[in-house]
Each structure stands twice: as C-alpha cells, then as structure tokens.
Design a protein around this motif. Structure first.
Motif, short mmCIF file in Angstrom:
data_model
loop_
_atom_site.label_atom_id
_atom_site.label_comp_id
_atom_site.label_asym_id
_atom_site.label_seq_id
_atom_site.Cartn_x
_atom_site.Cartn_y
_atom_site.Cartn_z
N ASP A 147 10.52 -16.62 20.27
CA ASP A 147 11.59 -15.68 19.95
C ASP A 147 11.09 -14.26 20.15
O ASP A 147 9.89 -14.00 20.12
N ASP B 7 0.97 -14.98 30.63
CA ASP B 7 1.85 -15.88 29.90
C ASP B 7 1.23 -17.25 29.73
O ASP B 7 0.55 -17.75 30.63
N LYS C 29 12.29 -12.24 24.08
CA LYS C 29 12.45 -13.69 23.92
C LYS C 29 12.13 -14.38 25.24
O LYS C 29 12.54 -13.94 26.31
N THR C 30 11.37 -15.48 25.14
CA THR C 30 11.07 -16.30 26.32
C THR C 30 11.53 -17.72 26.03
O THR C 30 12.10 -17.99 24.97
N SER C 31 11.24 -18.62 26.94
CA SER C 31 11.65 -20.00 26.74
C SER C 31 10.87 -20.68 25.62
O SER C 31 11.31 -21.68 25.07
N THR C 32 9.71 -20.13 25.25
CA THR C 32 8.88 -20.76 24.22
C THR C 32 8.80 -19.97 22.92
O THR C 32 8.40 -20.52 21.91
N VAL D 56 2.61 -20.64 29.65
CA VAL D 56 3.84 -21.40 29.90
C VAL D 56 3.49 -22.82 30.33
O VAL D 56 2.38 -23.11 30.77
N GLN D 57 4.48 -23.68 30.19
CA GLN D 57 4.29 -25.07 30.60
C GLN D 57 4.30 -25.16 32.12
O GLN D 57 4.81 -24.28 32.81
N ALA E 29 7.17 -23.95 34.79
CA ALA E 29 8.03 -22.89 34.25
C ALA E 29 7.71 -21.57 34.94
O ALA E 29 6.61 -21.36 35.46
#
Length: 121
Positions: A108, A65, A103-106, A67-68, A71
């Motif tokens: 769709d 992933d 779908k993830t936080s970043t 991710v930031q 996260a």
C-alpha cells in the motif's frame, strides 16, 4: 531616523526567514533504498553558527523493486519530492526527510521516514 529607532547594543542572534535554495547536498537512507537530494524552498530558523529548516526536498531515490517473477519493475532511479527537517552546523548537515511511496501490486502507499547526512557549500 536614528532618533525614532535607536540601535541597541545587542545584536540579533536568531531569526526566521524563507529560503529558495541553500547550496546543500545530502545522501541518505529511506525505505530500503538510498536517496540524493538538495534542499528546496524552506522556512529557516537561524542561530549563530547553526540553522534548522523545514521544507521541500527535491530528491533522486535509488531503490530496486522486490517484485515477483514476471511482474513489471519500476526504474532503479526515481525523481521524487519529499519534505522534512534539515539541521546545519557550520558545513555539516543532518536531515530527517519523509517520502511518499506509491501503492504497488504488493504494498500500500505509505509515508516513509529516512535519515541523511550532507555538506553545506
């Protein structure tokens, strides 16, 4: 019985059949990651030395992933089920799968296409 249904001199060269497992192992690329799969239940169209299948593909996706910081991250290895087309010629296999990325936080949720090659045992 031979009188009612006589055999013709030509043999059947193509046929359509259902298949549960084919003994095919593949590796490929999709959605910025790799996958390893085998073919599952499918409908298969058979030619002389080739076949084309449309069916389900039980897979193991390998993707890290992006991710930031701070996260939550998903696992590097994720079991998933895709579907798609698989073409076989003798022992060479080429596949065009589709996998759903949730779908993830970043991002769709979307269907992602891939491509793979493999071997038919």
């Amino acid at each position: 019985m031979c009188l009612l249904f006589p055999k013709s001199g030509t043999s059947q060269t193509t046929k359509l059949q259902a298949s549960l497992f084919e003994g095919i192992l593949l590796a490929g690329y999709t959605d910025h990651g790799a996958y390893i799969n085998c073919t599952g239940p499918a409908v298969k169209y058979i030619l002389k030395k080739a076949s084309i299948m449309a069916g389900l593909l039980p897979s193991l996706k390998i993707k890290e992933d992006r991710v930031q910081a701070g996260a939550a991250r998903n696992s590097l290895l994720t079991p998933t089920l895709g579907f798609g087309l698989t073409g076989c010629y003798k022992h060479l296999v080429v596949q065009l799968p589709a996998f759903y990325s949730a779908k993830t936080s970043t991002t769709d949720g979307k269907w992602k296409l891939g491509v793979g090659v493999g071997y038919k045992f």
